[in-house]
Design a protein around this motif. Structure first.
Motif, PDB file in Angstrom:
ATOM      1  N   SER A  13      42.446  41.466  45.037  1.00  0.00           N
ATOM      2  CA  SER A  13      41.263  41.598  44.182  1.00  0.00           C
ATOM      3  C   SER A  13      41.170  40.502  43.125  1.00  0.00           C
ATOM      4  N   SER A  14      42.218  39.715  42.953  1.00  0.00           N
ATOM      5  CA  SER A  14      42.216  38.663  41.932  1.00  0.00           C
ATOM      6  C   SER A  14      41.628  37.373  42.478  1.00  0.00           C
ATOM      7  N   ILE A  15      41.093  36.559  41.551  1.00  0.00           N
ATOM      8  CA  ILE A  15      40.467  35.289  41.918  1.00  0.00           C
ATOM      9  C   ILE A  15      41.271  34.154  41.297  1.00  0.00           C
ATOM     10  N   VAL A  16      41.765  33.263  42.141  1.00  0.00           N
ATOM     11  CA  VAL A  16      42.467  32.064  41.684  1.00  0.00           C
ATOM     12  C   VAL A  16      41.633  30.867  42.122  1.00  0.00           C
ATOM     13  N   ALA A  17      41.076  30.147  41.164  1.00  0.00           N
ATOM     14  CA  ALA A  17      40.159  29.042  41.482  1.00  0.00           C
ATOM     15  C   ALA A  17      40.906  27.886  42.122  1.00  0.00           C
ATOM     16  N   ASP A  18      40.188  27.132  42.954  1.00  0.00           N
ATOM     17  CA  ASP A  18      40.739  25.887  43.494  1.00  0.00           C
ATOM     18  C   ASP A  18      41.123  24.969  42.338  1.00  0.00           C
ATOM     19  N   GLY A  19      42.283  24.362  42.440  1.00  0.00           N
ATOM     20  CA  GLY A  19      42.776  23.456  41.400  1.00  0.00           C
ATOM     21  C   GLY A  19      43.811  24.090  40.506  1.00  0.00           C
ATOM     22  N   ALA A  20      43.825  25.422  40.408  1.00  0.00           N
ATOM     23  CA  ALA A  20      44.844  26.089  39.585  1.00  0.00           C
ATOM     24  C   ALA A  20      46.220  25.849  40.195  1.00  0.00           C
ATOM     25  N   ARG A  21      47.206  25.673  39.335  1.00  0.00           N
ATOM     26  CA  ARG A  21      48.585  25.429  39.794  1.00  0.00           C
ATOM     27  C   ARG A  21      49.426  26.654  39.458  1.00  0.00           C
ATOM     28  N   CYS A  32      42.544  40.029  38.215  1.00  0.00           N
ATOM     29  CA  CYS A  32      42.768  38.874  37.331  1.00  0.00           C
ATOM     30  C   CYS A  32      41.855  37.723  37.759  1.00  0.00           C
ATOM     31  N   SER A  33      41.593  36.811  36.816  1.00  0.00           N
ATOM     32  CA  SER A  33      40.776  35.633  37.091  1.00  0.00           C
ATOM     33  C   SER A  33      41.471  34.413  36.504  1.00  0.00           C
ATOM     34  N   ILE A  34      41.744  33.414  37.339  1.00  0.00           N
ATOM     35  CA  ILE A  34      42.475  32.216  36.942  1.00  0.00           C
ATOM     36  C   ILE A  34      41.566  31.011  37.158  1.00  0.00           C
ATOM     37  N   SER A  49      43.986  42.685  35.285  1.00  0.00           N
ATOM     38  CA  SER A  49      42.783  42.425  34.480  1.00  0.00           C
ATOM     39  C   SER A  49      43.029  41.401  33.380  1.00  0.00           C
ATOM     40  N   VAL A  50      43.724  40.325  33.715  1.00  0.00           N
ATOM     41  CA  VAL A  50      43.990  39.226  32.789  1.00  0.00           C
ATOM     42  C   VAL A  50      43.088  38.049  33.170  1.00  0.00           C
ATOM     43  N   ILE A  51      42.458  37.436  32.166  1.00  0.00           N
ATOM     44  CA  ILE A  51      41.627  36.254  32.391  1.00  0.00           C
ATOM     45  C   ILE A  51      42.284  35.056  31.716  1.00  0.00           C
ATOM     46  N   VAL A  52      42.523  34.003  32.494  1.00  0.00           N
ATOM     47  CA  VAL A  52      43.079  32.757  31.963  1.00  0.00           C
ATOM     48  C   VAL A  52      42.106  31.645  32.338  1.00  0.00           C
ATOM     49  N   ASP A  53      41.634  30.908  31.329  1.00  0.00           N
ATOM     50  CA  ASP A  53      40.568  29.940  31.562  1.00  0.00           C
ATOM     51  C   ASP A  53      40.892  28.647  30.837  1.00  0.00           C
ATOM     52  N   GLY A  54      40.086  27.623  31.098  1.00  0.00           N
ATOM     53  CA  GLY A  54      40.233  26.355  30.394  1.00  0.00           C
ATOM     54  C   GLY A  54      41.494  25.615  30.802  1.00  0.00           C
ATOM     55  N   ALA A  55      41.785  24.533  30.071  1.00  0.00           N
ATOM     56  CA  ALA A  55      42.993  23.736  30.307  1.00  0.00           C
ATOM     57  C   ALA A  55      44.161  24.454  29.636  1.00  0.00           C
ATOM     58  N   THR A  56      44.644  25.497  30.287  1.00  0.00           N
ATOM     59  CA  THR A  56      45.647  26.398  29.715  1.00  0.00           C
ATOM     60  C   THR A  56      46.922  26.344  30.536  1.00  0.00           C
ATOM     61  N   ARG A  57      48.054  26.298  29.835  1.00  0.00           N
ATOM     62  CA  ARG A  57      49.364  26.348  30.497  1.00  0.00           C
ATOM     63  C   ARG A  57      50.108  27.590  30.020  1.00  0.00           C
ATOM     64  N   ILE A  58      50.556  28.395  30.968  1.00  0.00           N
ATOM     65  CA  ILE A  58      51.346  29.590  30.674  1.00  0.00           C
ATOM     66  C   ILE A  58      52.789  29.291  31.057  1.00  0.00           C
ATOM     67  N   GLY A  59      53.706  29.355  30.088  1.00  0.00           N
ATOM     68  CA  GLY A  59      55.087  28.978  30.314  1.00  0.00           C
ATOM     69  C   GLY A  59      55.850  29.963  31.171  1.00  0.00           C
ATOM     70  N   VAL A  62      56.474  34.357  31.147  1.00  0.00           N
ATOM     71  CA  VAL A  62      55.520  35.057  30.277  1.00  0.00           C
ATOM     72  C   VAL A  62      55.028  36.323  30.978  1.00  0.00           C
ATOM     73  N   VAL A  63      54.824  37.393  30.190  1.00  0.00           N
ATOM     74  CA  VAL A  63      54.256  38.637  30.701  1.00  0.00           C
ATOM     75  C   VAL A  63      52.963  38.916  29.937  1.00  0.00           C
ATOM     76  N   CYS A  64      51.859  39.110  30.664  1.00  0.00           N
ATOM     77  CA  CYS A  64      50.567  39.425  30.064  1.00  0.00           C
ATOM     78  C   CYS A  64      50.125  40.803  30.537  1.00  0.00           C
ATOM     79  N   TYR A  65      49.812  41.662  29.602  1.00  0.00           N
ATOM     80  CA  TYR A  65      49.379  43.025  29.899  1.00  0.00           C
ATOM     81  C   TYR A  65      47.864  43.073  30.110  1.00  0.00           C
ATOM     82  N   PRO A  66      47.343  44.215  30.577  1.00  0.00           N
ATOM     83  CA  PRO A  66      45.927  44.275  30.945  1.00  0.00           C
ATOM     84  C   PRO A  66      44.961  43.938  29.807  1.00  0.00           C
TER      85      PRO A  66
END
Length: 284
Positions: A13-21, A32-34, A49-59, A62-66
């Motif tokens: 059900s999650s969406i990972v955009a082309d180009g995401a690493r 989730c949406s990446i 249900s986590v949204i990560v957008d823009g030029a963002t780096r997650i180390g 890391v744990v992200c809750y809903p």
């Protein structure tokens, strides 16, 4: 398919955009949406249900809750979509409903959170903010843009930090504090409009500061902020110079003095009425 995506666990059900690493061992839960510029390093867990957008780096780790959002556009009317960034350090835990916005072109262009931080539910980290390592942000804390928080600081529940405020290393901001000015390293502030009430002695004790160093800190603090603050016969600048002359060379005293003398947009938090005292403030 990217090798990282093959090694990741991604809910359908999650969406990972082309180009995401996406790194190895990453787990992306449902809904989730990446975004396409996002980098997610090894071992990250986005629970749901986590949204990560823009030029963002997650180390890594890391744990992200809903219902958290990371790297969304800043709440700044001057922002016109310029390319800016957001970075979250290793092993940081981000709880439910936290919002972390990317930087602005008129600021540093970067919102940065250090390693091993804990950001509890419903907190907001605004554009161009910088959080050091080991920082704890308790529920419902809000901060304006360009706030700087030093390593191991504790910001207690429902505190509000004015834009451009600096919070020194290992400082403690009490719950429901409105912080309009800078808090010295190891300082402890309380009140509806934050006032300096002492140093964060409990943190210092828990982190191995020896008794002789504690005594020097106590004496230096008393010299900077005498109990009877009604007596203004000695200007703060003179007290600062006297403390530098007597206690200079002590690493933690020097850190406090250097912080005070550094450029500031907001000035220093004022001392509580009647003198700072030496309140044995606790904290997490």
């Amino acid at each position: 398919m990217d090798a990282g995506l093959r090694a990741a666990e991604i809910h359908p059900s999650s969406i990972v955009a082309d180009g995401a690493r996406i790194g190895r061992g990453v787990r992306i839960g449902p809904w989730c949406s990446i975004g396409p510029e996002v980098v997610i390093e090894d071992g990250v867990h986005l629970i749901a249900s986590v949204i990560v957008d823009g030029a963002t780096r997650i180390g890594p780790g890391v744990v992200c809750y809903p219902f958290t959002t990371i790297g969304m556009a800043p709440q700044d009317l001057k922002y016109r979509g310029e390319p800016t960034r957001c970075v979250v350090g290793a092993r940081t835990v981000i709880r439910e409903n936290v919002t972390i916005h990317r930087g602005t072109a008129t600021g540093s262009g970067l919102t940065q959170i250090g390693d091993d931080c804990l950001i509890m539910a419903n907190a907001h980290v605004a554009h161009d903010c910088t959080l050091g390592n080991g920082v704890i942000i308790v529920n419902n804390v809000v901060m304006g843009g360009h706030v700087s928080i030093g390593d191991h600081a504790r910001i207690m529940g429902a505190a509000a930090l004015h834009q451009f405020v600096r919070i020194g290393r290992a400082a403690l901001v009490g719950g429901v504090c409105g912080v309009e000015a800078d808090v010295i390293p190891y300082g402890s502030v309380l009140g509806n409009r934050a006032r300096l009430v002492g140093l964060h002695w409990i943190w210092l004790k828990r982190n191995g500061v020896q008794s002789d160093e504690m005594h020097r800190l106590r004496r230096a603090f008393r010299a900077l902020y005498p109990r009877n603050m009604d007596d203004e016969s000695t200007a703060f600048s003179l007290r600062l110079a006297a403390v530098r002359a007597e206690y200079g060379g002590d690493a933690k005293v020097d850190e406090i003095l250097d912080f005070i003398e550094a450029p500031s947009r907001r000035g220093l938090v004022r001392v509580a009425g009647g003198g700072a005292g030496l309140v044995e403030t606790d904290g997490v």
